[in-house]
Write a protein that holds these residues in place. Structure first.
Motif, PDB file in Angstrom:
ATOM      1  N   VAL A 261       0.870  -1.179   0.000  1.00 28.39           N
ATOM      2  CA  VAL A 261       0.000   0.000   0.000  1.00 28.39           C
ATOM      3  C   VAL A 261       0.904   1.225   0.000  1.00 28.39           C
ATOM      4  O   VAL A 261       1.604   1.474   0.983  1.00 28.39           O
ATOM      5  N   ILE A 262       0.902   1.972  -1.093  1.00 27.31           N
ATOM      6  CA  ILE A 262       1.728   3.180  -1.191  1.00 27.31           C
ATOM      7  C   ILE A 262       0.907   4.397  -0.803  1.00 27.31           C
ATOM      8  O   ILE A 262       1.316   5.204   0.018  1.00 27.31           O
ATOM      9  N   ASN A 263      -0.257   4.538  -1.395  1.00 25.27           N
ATOM     10  CA  ASN A 263      -1.217   5.585  -1.036  1.00 25.27           C
ATOM     11  C   ASN A 263      -2.612   5.099  -1.440  1.00 25.27           C
ATOM     12  O   ASN A 263      -2.793   3.914  -1.758  1.00 25.27           O
ATOM     13  N   GLU A 264      -3.578   6.007  -1.454  1.00 24.31           N
ATOM     14  CA  GLU A 264      -4.957   5.598  -1.768  1.00 24.31           C
ATOM     15  C   GLU A 264      -5.129   5.095  -3.191  1.00 24.31           C
ATOM     16  O   GLU A 264      -6.100   4.410  -3.503  1.00 24.31           O
ATOM     17  N   ASN A 265      -4.168   5.415  -4.078  1.00 25.24           N
ATOM     18  CA  ASN A 265      -4.322   5.065  -5.486  1.00 25.24           C
ATOM     19  C   ASN A 265      -3.295   4.068  -5.987  1.00 25.24           C
ATOM     20  O   ASN A 265      -3.484   3.477  -7.062  1.00 25.24           O
ATOM     21  N   ASP A 266      -2.220   3.886  -5.265  1.00 21.47           N
ATOM     22  CA  ASP A 266      -1.122   3.061  -5.758  1.00 21.47           C
ATOM     23  C   ASP A 266      -0.738   2.010  -4.732  1.00 21.47           C
ATOM     24  O   ASP A 266      -0.848   2.225  -3.520  1.00 21.47           O
ATOM     25  N   GLY A 267      -0.259   0.893  -5.250  1.00 20.36           N
ATOM     26  CA  GLY A 267       0.200  -0.199  -4.407  1.00 20.36           C
ATOM     27  C   GLY A 267      -0.294  -1.531  -4.937  1.00 20.36           C
ATOM     28  O   GLY A 267      -1.310  -1.610  -5.648  1.00 20.36           O
ATOM     29  N   PHE A 268       0.435  -2.582  -4.626  1.00 17.42           N
ATOM     30  CA  PHE A 268       0.083  -3.916  -5.095  1.00 17.42           C
ATOM     31  C   PHE A 268      -1.315  -4.316  -4.638  1.00 17.42           C
ATOM     32  O   PHE A 268      -2.154  -4.745  -5.438  1.00 17.42           O
ATOM     33  N   GLU A 269      -1.613  -4.152  -3.338  1.00 17.10           N
ATOM     34  CA  GLU A 269      -2.927  -4.548  -2.839  1.00 17.10           C
ATOM     35  C   GLU A 269      -4.022  -3.561  -3.268  1.00 17.10           C
ATOM     36  O   GLU A 269      -5.194  -3.942  -3.347  1.00 17.10           O
ATOM     37  N   ILE A 270      -3.657  -2.335  -3.540  1.00 22.02           N
ATOM     38  CA  ILE A 270      -4.634  -1.382  -4.085  1.00 22.02           C
ATOM     39  C   ILE A 270      -5.058  -1.834  -5.483  1.00 22.02           C
ATOM     40  O   ILE A 270      -6.233  -1.745  -5.853  1.00 22.02           O
ATOM     41  N   ASP A 271      -4.099  -2.356  -6.259  1.00 19.83           N
ATOM     42  CA  ASP A 271      -4.434  -2.889  -7.584  1.00 19.83           C
ATOM     43  C   ASP A 271      -5.371  -4.089  -7.466  1.00 19.83           C
ATOM     44  O   ASP A 271      -6.306  -4.244  -8.268  1.00 19.83           O
TER      45      ASP A 271
END
Length: 641
Positions: A261-271
């Motif tokens: 989880v990088i931020n609200e829009n980016d990250g492996f689990e966000i994808d």
């Protein structure tokens, strides 16, 4: 009078027909009901490999009422006969009191006592539940929940004989009770009149930005008139219909945990979440809890959950951010199907640069230098002993002279005179071959070592935690939950690590704290997710790199173990099984692996860009500090002699 009696008899015959044939206990009504049930089973309970949970065996479970005097009992008897006529499609079992067919069993006898055990090979794919009234259903659902074959993702068909005038209310009540047991693919068939039955399901679609599951309504799917469904080809149990949630909203709680989880829009689990939301037509409201600690929380004295777990429990949020499946939240929480296996590895301090004045020595390891010195001494002894067997030049007569000649040959320097005896010449030629090979390897590495920064020995393997005597030579510390990995008496080496393992308390019990501690020390190792540590280095995070971008830490490639990553949800979450179904398809289809590869390849590309471009640099005095250091040492030794 005769005509009057005939009319009386005719009326009685008609009443008898209505009383015995067309009432709720009559054969005509039973035939209509069974025809409707059989048609639903035949047309909609088809087996699909993709819809099977763990195996490819079809199991049809029929749950029956135990009240032999009830009309439902007679209906279920007829239904069982019809289903057995379709036995080529299914393996059929019946459950009435919690007991079930034993697919595989064995008897274990010890201390004069024998215990009969059975092993269930598979879960049910289809259920037919025949009940008299709602009270009967309450008993049946408890048996269902405790059944070994219980499968909430199966297709369920419930028939209730006595719905009364409030049949819609009864149908909705039964469907809601099934919903609470995570069963969504369920339909209720209930009689309205003697000839007409209605088939109901729940409509879980919540249009607009409203919380998912906040507006569950009853939906009439079809009607059965005189044993025939009005819409034969209608797909009652369609996955597409079941999984469309009308763009309802669902909360997600996490903390920044790059690259998961990088931020609200980016990250492996966000994808992964974005893909799930697209499949289920769900909008995820993601909250990044920067002010919360790395721990998820705990239960306070009042029995309430704290931290991020408060959101997960109180507001039915989904918890993401490298959550390890198996954490001890089993009382109130559960995990989705895991979708990623992440290796745990050792992270150690990066090796320091070798000072320029000793770069010439750093080309070979200590063992290699020891080998060279040993070869010089061995050949010196061989030269000296060989000179005793015949006439030989003075360069090999004494041990001192032989040692001097051996040293000259190793440095690829000509000797004063070549040997005369055959044996000494054999040793001489062997020494020359060895010196050519050593000098070539040394010279080939010289330019690279002089022009590029060279580091001291860098530990790269788990076994380097110990010295040659098996003793641990570094400190080991990390998050407290990883300490138990080494708490095993079966492995003495693991238990040695357990005894010295250091932990931190409170807010310092985080991965970032230990990575920073490793980067600032020289002799401490910690444990980390390999992907997280490498990503922090690639991003230039201050925890893992110096201000100039140079790494502070080194990440092992050899793994200690792997852990499963899943999403944390409260038990009874209304979308748990829908999310599990999508994750299953994503994992089997390789899409999750493709999403994680996006971040792994970014790290690899970054490392590739850091490789030297191969352009040679001109040597300067700074590069040749080692040569001048040897020159000064030679002068000092010469003056002393």
């Amino acid at each position: 009078m005769r005509h009057f009696l005939a009319n009386i008899i005719l009326v009685l015959d008609v009443l008898m027909v209505f009383g015995l044939v067309l009432n709720r206990q009559g054969p005509t009504h039973r035939r209509f009901v069974v025809d409707c049930l059989e048609e639903i089973v035949r047309e909609h309970f088809h087996f699909r490999y993709g819809e099977s949970d763990e195996n490819h065996t079809m199991l049809f479970t029929v749950m029956v009422t135990r009240d032999m005097s009830s009309p439902a009992y007679e209906i279920q008897e007829l239904l069982l006969k019809r289903i057995h006529g379709l036995a080529k499609w299914y393996q059929v079992e019946t459950i009435s009191d919690g007991k079930r067919h034993e697919f595989e069993s064995y008897t274990d006898c010890s201390d004069d006592e024998c215990q009969h055990n059975f092993i269930v090979d598979f879960k049910s794919n289809f259920y037919a539940i025949v009940i008299q009234d709602e009270d009967d259903f309450d008993d049946m659902i408890e048996i269902l929940r405790n059944s070994d074959t219980f499968n909430p993702r199966a297709k369920y068909l419930v028939y209730i004989e006595n719905g009364g005038r409030d049949y819609e209310k009864v149908a909705k009540s039964i469907l809601r009770k099934m919903w609470e047991k995570f069963v969504k693919r369920v339909g209720v068939l209930i009689p309205v009149t003697l000839r007409v039955l209605k088939f109901y399901m729940l409509n879980t679609q919540t249009a607009g930005p409203y919380p998912c599951g906040s507006n569950i309504t009853l939906k009439e799917m079809d009607r059965c008139v005189q044993g025939r469904m009005e819409t034969i080809k209608k797909r009652y149990y369609s996955y597409k219909r079941m999984l469309d949630h009308g763009n309802c909203s669902l909360g997600v709680i996490s903390a920044p945990y790059q690259p998961f989880v990088i931020n609200e829009n980016d990250g492996f689990e966000i994808d992964v979440l974005r893909t799930i939301g697209s499949s289920l037509n769900v909008h995820f409201n993601i909250t990044i809890a920067d002010n919360l600690t790395d721990t998820w929380g705990s239960k306070d004295e009042n029995g309430s959950w704290t931290g991020k777990l408060k959101y997960v429990y109180d507001d039915f949020y989904i918890g993401v951010g490298n959550v390890e499946v198996g954490l001890s939240y089993v009382t109130d929480f559960t995990f989705t199907r895991y979708y990623h296996m992440e290796p745990l590895v050792f992270v150690v301090p990066i090796a320091h640069y070798v000072p320029k004045w000793r770069v010439l020595v750093a080309i070979f390891t200590t063992k290699m230098w020891g080998l060279c010195i040993g070869v010089i001494l061995c050949f010196a002894i061989a030269f000296w002993l060989g000179s005793k067997l015949g006439k030989e030049t003075r360069s090999f007569k004494s041990f001192g002279a032989a040692l001097h000649s051996s040293y000259q040959i190793t440095l690829w320097h000509p000797v004063f005179k070549q040997p005369l005896t055959d044996l000494t010449r054999v040793f001489f030629l062997s020494m020359n071959v060895f010196s050519i090979l050593i000098a070539s390897a040394y010279t080939c590495s010289l330019i690279n070592y002089l022009t590029n920064p060279i580091r001291d020995h860098q530990p790269t393997m788990n076994k380097e935690l110990r010295d040659v005597f098996g003793r641990i030579k570094y400190q080991v510390g990390g998050m407290s939950r990883y300490r138990e990995l080494f708490n095993t008496t079966e492995s003495e080496k693991s238990y040695d690590i357990f005894k010295i393992y250091q932990t931190a308390e409170g807010e310092n019990d985080t991965l970032l704290y230990w990575l920073q501690k490793v980067g600032e020390s020289e002799d401490i190792w910690t444990i980390s997710s390999r992907l997280v540590a490498n990503y922090l280095i690639e991003e230039g995070d201050s925890v893992a790199t110096h201000p100039n971008g140079e790494p502070k830490i080194f990440v092992f490639n050899e793994k200690l173990m792997s852990y499963s990553v899943g999403m944390l949800v409260r038990k009874g979450h209304p979308l748990l099984h829908d999310i599990d179904g999508v994750l299953k398809n994503l994992v089997w289809g390789g899409l999750v692996a493709h999403m994680s590869r996006k971040y792994i390849m970014a790290i690899r590309r970054s490392k590739a860009r850091q490789v030297d471009d191969g352009n040679y640099k001109a040597l300067t005095i700074d590069h040749l500090q080692g040569a001048f250091a040897l020159l000064v040492m030679g002068w000092i030794l010469a003056l002393n002699t």
